[in-house]
Design a protein around this motif. Structure first.
Motif, PDB file in Angstrom:
ATOM      1  N   ASN A 112      -7.351 -36.098 -22.437  1.00  0.00           N
ATOM      2  CA  ASN A 112      -7.458 -36.938 -23.444  1.00  0.00           C
ATOM      3  C   ASN A 112      -6.325 -36.309 -24.558  1.00  0.00           C
ATOM      4  N   LEU A 113      -5.831 -35.234 -24.282  1.00  0.00           N
ATOM      5  CA  LEU A 113      -4.780 -34.683 -25.418  1.00  0.00           C
ATOM      6  C   LEU A 113      -3.283 -35.540 -24.956  1.00  0.00           C
ATOM      7  N   CYS A 114      -3.361 -36.166 -24.092  1.00  0.00           N
ATOM      8  CA  CYS A 114      -2.077 -37.067 -23.537  1.00  0.00           C
ATOM      9  C   CYS A 114      -2.610 -38.540 -24.126  1.00  0.00           C
ATOM     10  N   ARG A 115      -1.563 -39.019 -24.744  1.00  0.00           N
ATOM     11  CA  ARG A 115      -1.714 -40.296 -25.555  1.00  0.00           C
ATOM     12  C   ARG A 115      -1.689 -41.315 -24.233  1.00  0.00           C
ATOM     13  N   ALA A 116      -0.827 -41.300 -23.203  1.00  0.00           N
ATOM     14  CA  ALA A 116      -0.838 -42.398 -22.507  1.00  0.00           C
ATOM     15  C   ALA A 116      -2.079 -42.244 -21.502  1.00  0.00           C
ATOM     16  N   TYR A 117      -2.837 -41.119 -21.520  1.00  0.00           N
ATOM     17  CA  TYR A 117      -4.208 -41.134 -20.663  1.00  0.00           C
ATOM     18  C   TYR A 117      -5.189 -42.103 -21.435  1.00  0.00           C
ATOM     19  N   ASN A 118      -5.139 -41.895 -22.677  1.00  0.00           N
ATOM     20  CA  ASN A 118      -6.126 -42.674 -23.353  1.00  0.00           C
ATOM     21  C   ASN A 118      -5.811 -44.130 -23.312  1.00  0.00           C
ATOM     22  N   LEU A 119      -4.536 -44.619 -23.271  1.00  0.00           N
ATOM     23  CA  LEU A 119      -4.323 -45.919 -23.106  1.00  0.00           C
ATOM     24  C   LEU A 119      -4.622 -46.608 -21.583  1.00  0.00           C
ATOM     25  N   ASN A 120      -4.547 -45.624 -20.527  1.00  0.00           N
ATOM     26  CA  ASN A 120      -4.816 -46.046 -19.320  1.00  0.00           C
ATOM     27  C   ASN A 120      -5.327 -44.839 -18.457  1.00  0.00           C
ATOM     28  N   PRO A 121      -6.822 -44.425 -18.454  1.00  0.00           N
ATOM     29  CA  PRO A 121      -7.034 -43.471 -17.971  1.00  0.00           C
ATOM     30  C   PRO A 121      -7.212 -43.431 -16.267  1.00  0.00           C
ATOM     31  N   ARG A 122      -7.426 -44.596 -15.928  1.00  0.00           N
ATOM     32  CA  ARG A 122      -7.529 -44.714 -14.423  1.00  0.00           C
ATOM     33  C   ARG A 122      -6.198 -44.439 -13.674  1.00  0.00           C
ATOM     34  N   HIS A 123      -5.256 -44.968 -14.300  1.00  0.00           N
ATOM     35  CA  HIS A 123      -3.673 -44.772 -13.812  1.00  0.00           C
ATOM     36  C   HIS A 123      -3.365 -43.423 -13.709  1.00  0.00           C
ATOM     37  N   TYR A 124      -3.989 -42.370 -14.865  1.00  0.00           N
ATOM     38  CA  TYR A 124      -3.909 -41.004 -14.574  1.00  0.00           C
ATOM     39  C   TYR A 124      -4.219 -40.321 -13.452  1.00  0.00           C
ATOM     40  N   PHE A 125      -5.302 -40.818 -13.098  1.00  0.00           N
ATOM     41  CA  PHE A 125      -6.023 -40.362 -11.736  1.00  0.00           C
ATOM     42  C   PHE A 125      -5.519 -40.806 -10.280  1.00  0.00           C
ATOM     43  N   THR A 126      -4.996 -42.183 -10.612  1.00  0.00           N
ATOM     44  CA  THR A 126      -4.161 -42.823  -9.660  1.00  0.00           C
ATOM     45  C   THR A 126      -2.980 -42.151  -9.305  1.00  0.00           C
ATOM     46  N   GLN A 127      -2.220 -41.587 -10.235  1.00  0.00           N
ATOM     47  CA  GLN A 127      -0.786 -40.921  -9.963  1.00  0.00           C
ATOM     48  C   GLN A 127      -1.441 -39.716  -9.316  1.00  0.00           C
ATOM     49  N   MET A 128      -2.431 -39.139  -9.567  1.00  0.00           N
ATOM     50  CA  MET A 128      -2.848 -37.589  -9.010  1.00  0.00           C
ATOM     51  C   MET A 128      -3.290 -37.883  -7.542  1.00  0.00           C
ATOM     52  N   MET A 129      -3.625 -39.003  -7.191  1.00  0.00           N
ATOM     53  CA  MET A 129      -4.294 -39.471  -5.966  1.00  0.00           C
ATOM     54  C   MET A 129      -3.043 -39.795  -5.083  1.00  0.00           C
ATOM     55  N   TRP A 130      -1.981 -40.178  -5.511  1.00  0.00           N
ATOM     56  CA  TRP A 130      -0.617 -40.085  -4.826  1.00  0.00           C
ATOM     57  C   TRP A 130      -0.141 -38.692  -4.175  1.00  0.00           C
ATOM     58  N   ASP A 131      -0.359 -37.807  -4.960  1.00  0.00           N
ATOM     59  CA  ASP A 131       0.049 -36.312  -4.604  1.00  0.00           C
ATOM     60  C   ASP A 131      -1.091 -35.960  -3.648  1.00  0.00           C
ATOM     61  N   LEU A 132      -2.171 -36.028  -3.729  1.00  0.00           N
ATOM     62  CA  LEU A 132      -3.434 -35.505  -3.082  1.00  0.00           C
ATOM     63  C   LEU A 132      -3.402 -36.154  -1.452  1.00  0.00           C
ATOM     64  N   ARG A 133      -2.742 -37.569  -1.401  1.00  0.00           N
ATOM     65  CA  ARG A 133      -2.974 -38.017  -0.151  1.00  0.00           C
ATOM     66  C   ARG A 133      -1.775 -37.610   0.832  1.00  0.00           C
ATOM     67  N   LYS A 134      -0.870 -36.897   0.153  1.00  0.00           N
ATOM     68  CA  LYS A 134       0.316 -36.484   1.004  1.00  0.00           C
ATOM     69  C   LYS A 134      -0.227 -35.260   1.833  1.00  0.00           C
ATOM     70  N   LEU A 135      -1.238 -34.416   1.347  1.00  0.00           N
ATOM     71  CA  LEU A 135      -1.639 -33.152   1.772  1.00  0.00           C
ATOM     72  C   LEU A 135      -2.701 -33.448   2.911  1.00  0.00           C
ATOM     73  N   SER A 136      -2.456 -32.416   3.910  1.00  0.00           N
ATOM     74  CA  SER A 136      -3.306 -32.465   5.134  1.00  0.00           C
ATOM     75  C   SER A 136      -4.726 -31.957   4.862  1.00  0.00           C
ATOM     76  N   HIS A 137      -4.951 -31.286   3.845  1.00  0.00           N
ATOM     77  CA  HIS A 137      -6.303 -30.932   3.425  1.00  0.00           C
ATOM     78  C   HIS A 137      -6.265 -30.973   1.733  1.00  0.00           C
ATOM     79  N   ALA A 138      -6.982 -32.051   1.300  1.00  0.00           N
ATOM     80  CA  ALA A 138      -6.982 -32.460  -0.127  1.00  0.00           C
ATOM     81  C   ALA A 138      -7.242 -31.266  -0.973  1.00  0.00           C
ATOM     82  N   CYS A 139      -7.807 -30.176  -0.754  1.00  0.00           N
ATOM     83  CA  CYS A 139      -8.327 -28.990  -1.696  1.00  0.00           C
ATOM     84  C   CYS A 139      -7.301 -27.974  -1.310  1.00  0.00           C
ATOM     85  N   GLN A 140      -6.105 -27.966  -0.576  1.00  0.00           N
ATOM     86  CA  GLN A 140      -5.148 -26.981  -0.676  1.00  0.00           C
ATOM     87  C   GLN A 140      -4.189 -27.175  -1.153  1.00  0.00           C
ATOM     88  N   GLY A 141      -3.849 -28.097  -2.385  1.00  0.00           N
ATOM     89  CA  GLY A 141      -2.587 -28.399  -2.821  1.00  0.00           C
ATOM     90  C   GLY A 141      -2.377 -27.468  -3.812  1.00  0.00           C
TER      91      GLY A 141
END
Length: 262
Positions: A112-141
């Motif tokens: 929430n310290l990021c201004r863009a997150y407060n405007l569209n918080p779901r897109h913040y986690f969507t961008q994080m999801m784009w990095d997670l789906r490239k991994l073989s193990h989602a918790c080893q990134g």
């Protein structure tokens, strides 16, 4: 006298009417002002409600609706966001195709310290999801995820790895750590190889008395003759000097040994 009394009575009656009219006008002004203030308050409340509705919808879309994705190894994962005091917590839960393969990991931060997150918080986690789906193990990134919309903000505003189950190896750092250079070891000089001693040449056989000076001819079979290298006197003297003399006196020893040999 009658005229004077009537005039006095009529002036008193006129002043009473004026007072009554003034009171009525004042009451009407107050009523209209109160009505306009109530209408303005109602309009403000409606505007605030309209502004709060999209914010509530965004919060519901992040806090209530989970984000689903699939990893590189076809693990089905979900992202659920929750609050933990001043922090925002994210849990990534995954289930593999093979039976018994399930794991989850938690992330925590202050996006929430990021201004863009407060405007569209779901897109913040969507961008994080784009990095997670490239991994073989989602918790080893990586340990810290930096979505593009808040990439310039400090680590406090990013989602940082907190814990996982079952315990896995610690995630890779975002920046590679350079290993300390090892001190160069000087190359050791190879020991000098001393030449092997050569057997002295066999002396010629002296003729026995009474048998003449005839010598037997020796025929050598081809293929079995081996020629031995003859050692020069100088090299033999230097070898003996290196074996039996000090290094500082090798030249002097070589000279005397060669002199005695000659």
């Amino acid at each position: 006298k009658l005229i004077c009394c009537y005039s006095r009575f009529s002036s008193k009656h006129w002043t009473a009417r004026m007072r009554l009219l003034l009171l009525v006008l004042a009451a009407a002004v107050c009523a209209s002002y109160a009505q306009t203030s109530n209408n303005s308050n109602d309009n403000r409340q409606q505007q605030q409600q309209q502004q709060q509705q999209p914010q509530q919808q965004q919060q519901r879309s992040v806090w209530d609706e989970a984000i689903k994705f699939t990893t590189k190894t076809k693990d089905s994962c979900t992202m659920v966001v929750s609050g933990a005091g001043d922090y925002t917590r994210l849990r990534v839960s995954c289930k593999g195709q093979t039976p018994g393969r399930s794991y989850y990991c938690d992330f925590q931060g202050k996006p929430n310290l990021c201004r863009a997150y407060n405007l569209n918080p779901r897109h913040y986690f969507t961008q994080m999801m784009w990095d997670l789906r490239k991994l073989s193990h989602a918790c080893q990134g990586p340990r810290i995820y930096r979505p593009q919309m808040c990439k310039k903000y400090p680590d406090e505003a990013q989602m940082t790895f907190l814990a996982s189950w079952p315990k896995t190896t610690t995630p890779k750092p975002s920046k590679p750590v350079q290993e300390p250079r090892r001190p160069a070891v000087p190359a050791q000089p190879k020991p000098a190889t001393t030449p092997k001693p050569v057997k002295p040449q066999s002396q010629p056989i002296k003729p026995q008395p009474g048998k003449g000076t005839q010598t037997k001819k020796t025929t050598l079979k081809p293929g079995k003759t081996t020629t031995r290298p003859t050692e020069q006197p100088g090299s033999k003297a230097s070898r003996m000097a290196s074996e039996y003399c000090w290094k500082s006196f090798e030249g002097l020893c070589t000279y005397f040994i060669s002199w005695f040999q000659n």
